[in-house]
Motif scaffolding. Structure first.
Motif, PDB file in Angstrom:
ATOM      1  N   SER A  17       0.827  -1.211   0.000  1.00  0.00           N
ATOM      2  CA  SER A  17       0.000   0.000   0.000  1.00  0.00           C
ATOM      3  C   SER A  17       0.859   1.258   0.000  1.00  0.00           C
ATOM      4  CB  SER A  17      -0.924   0.001   1.226  1.00  0.00           C
ATOM      5  OG  SER A  17      -1.818  -1.083   1.174  1.00  0.00           O
ATOM      6  N   VAL A  18       1.989   1.197   0.694  1.00  0.00           N
ATOM      7  CA  VAL A  18       2.888   2.358   0.745  1.00  0.00           C
ATOM      8  C   VAL A  18       3.672   2.492  -0.558  1.00  0.00           C
ATOM      9  CG1 VAL A  18       4.854   3.396   1.926  1.00  0.00           C
ATOM     10  CG2 VAL A  18       3.078   2.225   3.252  1.00  0.00           C
ATOM     11  N   PHE A  19       4.343   1.439  -0.937  1.00  0.00           N
ATOM     12  CA  PHE A  19       5.205   1.518  -2.122  1.00  0.00           C
ATOM     13  C   PHE A  19       4.389   1.497  -3.414  1.00  0.00           C
ATOM     14  CE2 PHE A  19       8.139   0.044   1.144  1.00  0.00           C
ATOM     15  CZ  PHE A  19       9.217   0.879   0.919  1.00  0.00           C
ATOM     16  N   GLY A  20       3.173   0.943  -3.366  1.00  0.00           N
ATOM     17  CA  GLY A  20       2.325   0.990  -4.548  1.00  0.00           C
ATOM     18  C   GLY A  20       1.914   2.410  -4.886  1.00  0.00           C
ATOM     19  N   VAL A  21       1.606   3.203  -3.849  1.00  0.00           N
ATOM     20  CA  VAL A  21       1.278   4.618  -4.070  1.00  0.00           C
ATOM     21  C   VAL A  21       2.479   5.355  -4.658  1.00  0.00           C
ATOM     22  CG1 VAL A  21       0.669   6.782  -2.930  1.00  0.00           C
ATOM     23  CG2 VAL A  21      -0.480   4.658  -2.272  1.00  0.00           C
ATOM     24  N   ILE A  22       3.660   5.068  -4.132  1.00  0.00           N
ATOM     25  CA  ILE A  22       4.871   5.738  -4.626  1.00  0.00           C
ATOM     26  C   ILE A  22       5.129   5.385  -6.082  1.00  0.00           C
ATOM     27  CG2 ILE A  22       7.371   5.920  -4.333  1.00  0.00           C
ATOM     28  CD1 ILE A  22       6.940   5.440  -1.343  1.00  0.00           C
ATOM     29  N   LEU A  23       5.019   4.095  -6.413  1.00  0.00           N
ATOM     30  CA  LEU A  23       5.249   3.664  -7.792  1.00  0.00           C
ATOM     31  C   LEU A  23       4.224   4.278  -8.740  1.00  0.00           C
ATOM     32  CD1 LEU A  23       6.193  -0.111  -7.414  1.00  0.00           C
ATOM     33  CD2 LEU A  23       7.591   1.682  -8.443  1.00  0.00           C
ATOM     34  N   ALA A  24       2.952   4.244  -8.346  1.00  0.00           N
ATOM     35  CA  ALA A  24       1.914   4.828  -9.200  1.00  0.00           C
ATOM     36  C   ALA A  24       2.139   6.326  -9.383  1.00  0.00           C
ATOM     37  CB  ALA A  24       0.536   4.563  -8.592  1.00  0.00           C
TER      38      ALA A  24
ATOM     39  N   ILE B  51       7.035 -12.771   3.381  1.00  0.00           N
ATOM     40  CA  ILE B  51       6.570 -11.408   3.124  1.00  0.00           C
ATOM     41  C   ILE B  51       7.164 -10.871   1.827  1.00  0.00           C
ATOM     42  CG2 ILE B  51       6.593  -9.045   4.003  1.00  0.00           C
ATOM     43  CD1 ILE B  51       6.546 -10.217   6.828  1.00  0.00           C
ATOM     44  N   VAL B  52       8.442 -11.152   1.590  1.00  0.00           N
ATOM     45  CA  VAL B  52       9.092 -10.704   0.353  1.00  0.00           C
ATOM     46  C   VAL B  52       8.373 -11.286  -0.867  1.00  0.00           C
ATOM     47  CG1 VAL B  52      11.195 -10.883  -1.029  1.00  0.00           C
ATOM     48  CG2 VAL B  52      11.351 -10.315   1.393  1.00  0.00           C
ATOM     49  N   ALA B  53       8.063 -12.570  -0.819  1.00  0.00           N
ATOM     50  CA  ALA B  53       7.375 -13.210  -1.944  1.00  0.00           C
ATOM     51  C   ALA B  53       5.979 -12.632  -2.142  1.00  0.00           C
ATOM     52  CB  ALA B  53       7.300 -14.719  -1.715  1.00  0.00           C
ATOM     53  N   LEU B  54       5.261 -12.371  -1.060  1.00  0.00           N
ATOM     54  CA  LEU B  54       3.908 -11.835  -1.172  1.00  0.00           C
ATOM     55  C   LEU B  54       3.913 -10.379  -1.626  1.00  0.00           C
ATOM     56  CD1 LEU B  54       2.222 -13.446   1.963  1.00  0.00           C
ATOM     57  CD2 LEU B  54       2.117 -14.182  -0.415  1.00  0.00           C
ATOM     58  N   VAL B  55       4.948  -9.633  -1.257  1.00  0.00           N
ATOM     59  CA  VAL B  55       5.090  -8.273  -1.789  1.00  0.00           C
ATOM     60  C   VAL B  55       5.268  -8.319  -3.301  1.00  0.00           C
ATOM     61  CG1 VAL B  55       6.622  -6.263  -1.868  1.00  0.00           C
ATOM     62  CG2 VAL B  55       5.944  -7.224   0.333  1.00  0.00           C
ATOM     63  N   PHE B  56       6.047  -9.285  -3.761  1.00  0.00           N
ATOM     64  CA  PHE B  56       6.310  -9.421  -5.191  1.00  0.00           C
ATOM     65  C   PHE B  56       5.027  -9.699  -5.970  1.00  0.00           C
ATOM     66  CE2 PHE B  56       7.174 -12.213  -8.823  1.00  0.00           C
ATOM     67  CZ  PHE B  56       8.030 -11.422  -9.559  1.00  0.00           C
TER      68      PHE B  56
ATOM     69  N   THR C 115      -9.153  -0.866  -2.403  1.00  0.00           N
ATOM     70  CA  THR C 115      -9.341  -1.952  -3.361  1.00  0.00           C
ATOM     71  C   THR C 115      -8.040  -2.709  -3.589  1.00  0.00           C
ATOM     72  OG1 THR C 115     -11.114  -0.744  -4.479  1.00  0.00           O
ATOM     73  CG2 THR C 115     -10.051  -2.516  -5.705  1.00  0.00           C
ATOM     74  N   GLY C 116      -6.962  -1.972  -3.851  1.00  0.00           N
ATOM     75  CA  GLY C 116      -5.676  -2.617  -4.066  1.00  0.00           C
ATOM     76  C   GLY C 116      -5.194  -3.379  -2.854  1.00  0.00           C
ATOM     77  N   PHE C 117      -5.388  -2.790  -1.668  1.00  0.00           N
ATOM     78  CA  PHE C 117      -5.010  -3.474  -0.429  1.00  0.00           C
ATOM     79  C   PHE C 117      -5.787  -4.770  -0.260  1.00  0.00           C
ATOM     80  CE2 PHE C 117      -6.118  -4.312   4.001  1.00  0.00           C
ATOM     81  CZ  PHE C 117      -4.868  -4.484   4.570  1.00  0.00           C
ATOM     82  N   GLY C 118      -7.096  -4.718  -0.476  1.00  0.00           N
ATOM     83  CA  GLY C 118      -7.915  -5.913  -0.316  1.00  0.00           C
ATOM     84  C   GLY C 118      -7.551  -7.010  -1.295  1.00  0.00           C
ATOM     85  N   LEU C 119      -7.300  -6.650  -2.547  1.00  0.00           N
ATOM     86  CA  LEU C 119      -6.923  -7.647  -3.546  1.00  0.00           C
ATOM     87  C   LEU C 119      -5.566  -8.267  -3.229  1.00  0.00           C
ATOM     88  CD1 LEU C 119      -8.081  -5.831  -6.811  1.00  0.00           C
ATOM     89  CD2 LEU C 119      -9.177  -7.779  -5.684  1.00  0.00           C
ATOM     90  N   ALA C 120      -4.609  -7.432  -2.821  1.00  0.00           N
ATOM     91  CA  ALA C 120      -3.290  -7.948  -2.469  1.00  0.00           C
ATOM     92  C   ALA C 120      -3.356  -8.846  -1.238  1.00  0.00           C
ATOM     93  CB  ALA C 120      -2.319  -6.793  -2.235  1.00  0.00           C
TER      94      ALA C 120
END
Length: 275
Positions: free
Chosen positions: A72-79, A141-146, A196-201
């Protein structure tokens, strides 16, 4: 003047939709309930409350939650970077975001476990600092972040693209600094998409198998077994009732999670539109 429809009428398209939905989703899910209900309540309870099963549920839920929060944090930064800045290689980076969707999860799991082991490049450096990644909860956690980062980025990216820059200009004119502009103007607009993104992830991480099966180590002693591995293990032992009982609990958790996220998203969208 009467215009012809691009696709056939409502009856035919609805029939095709229901047929596809039933054959691909509803019937397979119904089979989980059928196998699970063959068990008595005591047998069902014993199947889902075994110590290794409870540890697996805890491991999956905690790891998926941690990964979803990180995404949720890094997804906002990337977007934000992909929408607000132009730079060389932007299209390549934008395409790489969806790599976890195209890459087989087993390949990702093998690659990550090798990279973050004591013989891999980043894993060797982290080991010198006393940080072990492969075959630990951190590796999970690393794999799930990926595998989860594309859900957050692709949920937020369209909202950022449509966000009117006049909001930020108005906030600046009214004396807001960058921090106030982001948290009071931009973030409220992004919150429904972020949920939405948090829930899907989160939902994807709970039931993930291929990317975590290698990097987790599946250790009973270290409690790195995940729920999906327990289900597969019971299937290998031809314990279909036990596997479907655990799968049913996992299905209910995922359904309730997505339902809550959708309710929060609708509530937040109404609140944002009313402001």
């Amino acid at each position: 003047m009467k215009h012809g429809r691009v696709i056939p009428g409502f009856g035919l398209t609805m029939g095709i939709t229901i047929a596809m939905l039933s054959s691909l989703i509803l019937i397979p899910l119904a089979s989980v309930f059928v196998y699970a209900f063959r068990m008595t309540p005591s047998e069902f309870w014993n199947a889902v409350t075994q110590p290794n099963v409870l540890y697996a549920f805890r491991t999956s839920l905690v790891s998926a939650l941690a990964a979803a929060l990180i995404n949720s944090v890094f997804g906002v930064i990337l977007a934000w970077i992909l929408v607000r800045y132009d730079f060389w290689g932007k299209r390549i980076l934008d395409g790489l975001i969806e790599l976890p969707f195209a890459l087989p999860t087993a390949v990702a799991g093998i690659t990550l476990s090798k990279m973050y082991s004591t013989t891999g490049f980043p894993g060797r450096l982290l080991a010198r600092l006393g940080i072990e990644v492969s075959y630990t909860h951190l590796g999970l956690i690393v794999a799930l972040v990926f595998v989860g980062i594309p859900f957050v980025v692709r949920s937020i990216q369209p909202v950022l693209e449509k966000l009117d820059a006049q909001y930020e200009e108005a906030a600046c004119i009214l004396g807001a600094d960058r921090r106030q502009t982001f948290f009071r103007v931009i973030l409220p607009e992004l919150r429904p998409a972020l949920l939405t993104g948090f829930g899907l992830a989160f939902a994807r991480g709970i039931g993930e198998y291929g990317s975590v099966i290698y990097i987790s180590g599946n250790s009973v002693k270290e409690h790195t077994q995940v729920v999906s591995y327990i289900i597969m293990q019971k299937l290998n032992y031809v314990d279909y009732e036990g596997a479907t009982a655990i799968a049913l609990v996992l299905l209910i958790i995922s359904f309730v999670l997505l339902l809550v996220i959708n309710i929060l998203q609708v509530h937040q969208s109404r609140r944002t539109n009313n402001v």
